[in-house]
Design a protein around this motif. Sequence first.
Motif, short mmCIF file in Angstrom:
data_model
loop_
_atom_site.label_atom_id
_atom_site.label_comp_id
_atom_site.label_asym_id
_atom_site.label_seq_id
_atom_site.Cartn_x
_atom_site.Cartn_y
_atom_site.Cartn_z
N HIS A 25 0.57 -22.81 32.56
CA HIS A 25 0.34 -21.74 31.58
C HIS A 25 -0.01 -20.41 31.78
O HIS A 25 0.15 -20.22 33.13
CB HIS A 25 -0.84 -22.31 30.63
N ARG A 26 -0.18 -19.71 31.12
CA ARG A 26 -0.48 -18.16 31.32
C ARG A 26 -1.74 -17.97 32.35
O ARG A 26 -1.67 -17.06 33.05
CB ARG A 26 -0.44 -17.37 30.03
N GLY A 27 -2.76 -18.64 32.33
CA GLY A 27 -3.67 -18.74 33.27
C GLY A 27 -3.38 -18.82 34.56
O GLY A 27 -3.72 -18.02 35.54
N ARG A 138 -12.79 -17.61 33.23
CA ARG A 138 -11.67 -17.70 32.20
C ARG A 138 -11.81 -16.67 31.33
O ARG A 138 -11.62 -16.96 29.84
CB ARG A 138 -11.38 -19.02 31.54
N VAL A 141 -7.67 -15.09 30.72
CA VAL A 141 -7.07 -16.17 30.04
C VAL A 141 -7.80 -17.28 29.44
O VAL A 141 -8.09 -18.07 30.34
CB VAL A 141 -5.77 -16.64 30.72
N LYS A 142 -8.36 -17.29 28.34
CA LYS A 142 -9.39 -18.19 27.87
C LYS A 142 -8.64 -19.53 27.35
O LYS A 142 -8.51 -19.73 26.18
CB LYS A 142 -10.01 -17.56 26.72
N ILE A 143 -8.14 -20.46 28.31
CA ILE A 143 -7.40 -21.54 28.13
C ILE A 143 -7.77 -22.32 29.24
O ILE A 143 -7.78 -22.06 30.39
CB ILE A 143 -6.09 -21.41 27.34
N SER A 144 -7.51 -23.72 29.04
CA SER A 144 -7.61 -24.88 29.89
C SER A 144 -6.25 -25.64 29.77
O SER A 144 -5.83 -25.83 28.65
CB SER A 144 -8.68 -25.59 30.31
N ILE A 148 -4.69 -27.49 26.25
CA ILE A 148 -3.30 -27.38 25.99
C ILE A 148 -2.69 -28.83 25.51
O ILE A 148 -2.04 -29.03 24.68
CB ILE A 148 -2.49 -26.68 27.05
N HIS A 155 -2.08 -24.42 20.88
CA HIS A 155 -2.34 -23.58 21.93
C HIS A 155 -0.86 -22.99 22.36
O HIS A 155 -0.72 -22.62 23.74
CB HIS A 155 -3.44 -24.30 23.03
N PHE A 158 -0.25 -20.03 24.97
CA PHE A 158 -0.68 -19.97 26.16
C PHE A 158 0.33 -20.71 27.16
O PHE A 158 0.10 -20.73 28.36
CB PHE A 158 -2.06 -20.74 26.50
N GLN A 164 7.36 -24.19 27.48
CA GLN A 164 7.33 -24.22 26.01
C GLN A 164 8.30 -25.17 25.36
O GLN A 164 7.67 -25.83 24.73
CB GLN A 164 7.50 -23.02 25.57
#
Length: 343
Positions: A25-27, A138, A141-144, A148, A155, A158, A164
């Motif tokens: 993901h983007r993180g 985080r 990029v506020k995700i884990s 997801i 989500h 992200f 995707q």
Amino acid sequence: MGVKDPKDQATTMHALVLGKFMPLHRGHLALIDFALEHCDRLTVLLCVEATEPISGEDRERWLRSTYANHPKISLQRFDFLDADLPATSESSRQISALWAAQLQELVPTAQRIIGSEAYVQYVAEYWGIDYRIFDVNRQQVKISATEIRAKPYQHRAFLAPAAQPDFVQRIVLHGTESTGKSTLATHLADRYGTSFVPEMARDIVAHTDTVVYEDLFLIADRQAAAIQAAVSEADGVLFIDTDIFTTLAYARYLFKRELPLRAEWLAAAKQQHCLFTRADAPYVQDGTRLQPGERKVLENFHWQARLESGVPTTEIVGREWAERTSFAEAVVAQVLLQEKHES
């Protein structure tokens, strides 16, 4: 901050980033971008444990697609057993010592380890190399990955672009003739601002009565290819007007024969949910369909084939088209939120 600062060394800085990337993901992309700013060459180590919910092959494919031919990055995969090397999300000095010893064998020339967890510091200390910690809270990029996996549609923005298509939620419409499948697929795609796959049989045969058995193979090939092609264009969800289990029902109804189910057809039919449109809707003869009585007989073949698909299915019923559409919309909303829906 680190154990030591080798920036004055004559040798190039070799750094290490490791992770499960489940999914990519983007993180993760931001972490790797950060790492590239702090090294001359970077090893990205994919760590794979066999019981994890996403295959190592998929994760390796995403990474290689994203960083193919990158001049500073080399990708490496490490398959391990949790019993030997615990992969807890909690940072532990004891576990970090085990990983430090293993990583030193896997990437012996690494001079710096970079990551977003406290264990990065622990591993660096046991290993005796430098470290950098990126965005541990985080904030960028506020995700884990866990979030997801739990709600992939919600989500989806992200996800790394390479990942995707694998998380597109695929919803197939199945049912006998004149039950509103095509209209409903178009409507739902418009409502969600995404793509839909039309029924390929309409381009191949003029009328149900004129189909020959060999036509079914061409229909199945084109339908599967259209589904797989449309996934990459979909925005989180793809609506599909029929799949191989529709074609299987026609083989049994029209020819009293089975259709050998090819691997590529079944791969295209791995849907998240099915909306099965029942024949209690008003019958509309468009010149290509069976007579009303035969439509109901055919429905039994469709239902049996759908049961064999193993795809979770909701029956769409009702005399009023508006009622059917509203119910289908509610079902789709629940599927995309991953809420349990009783069919």
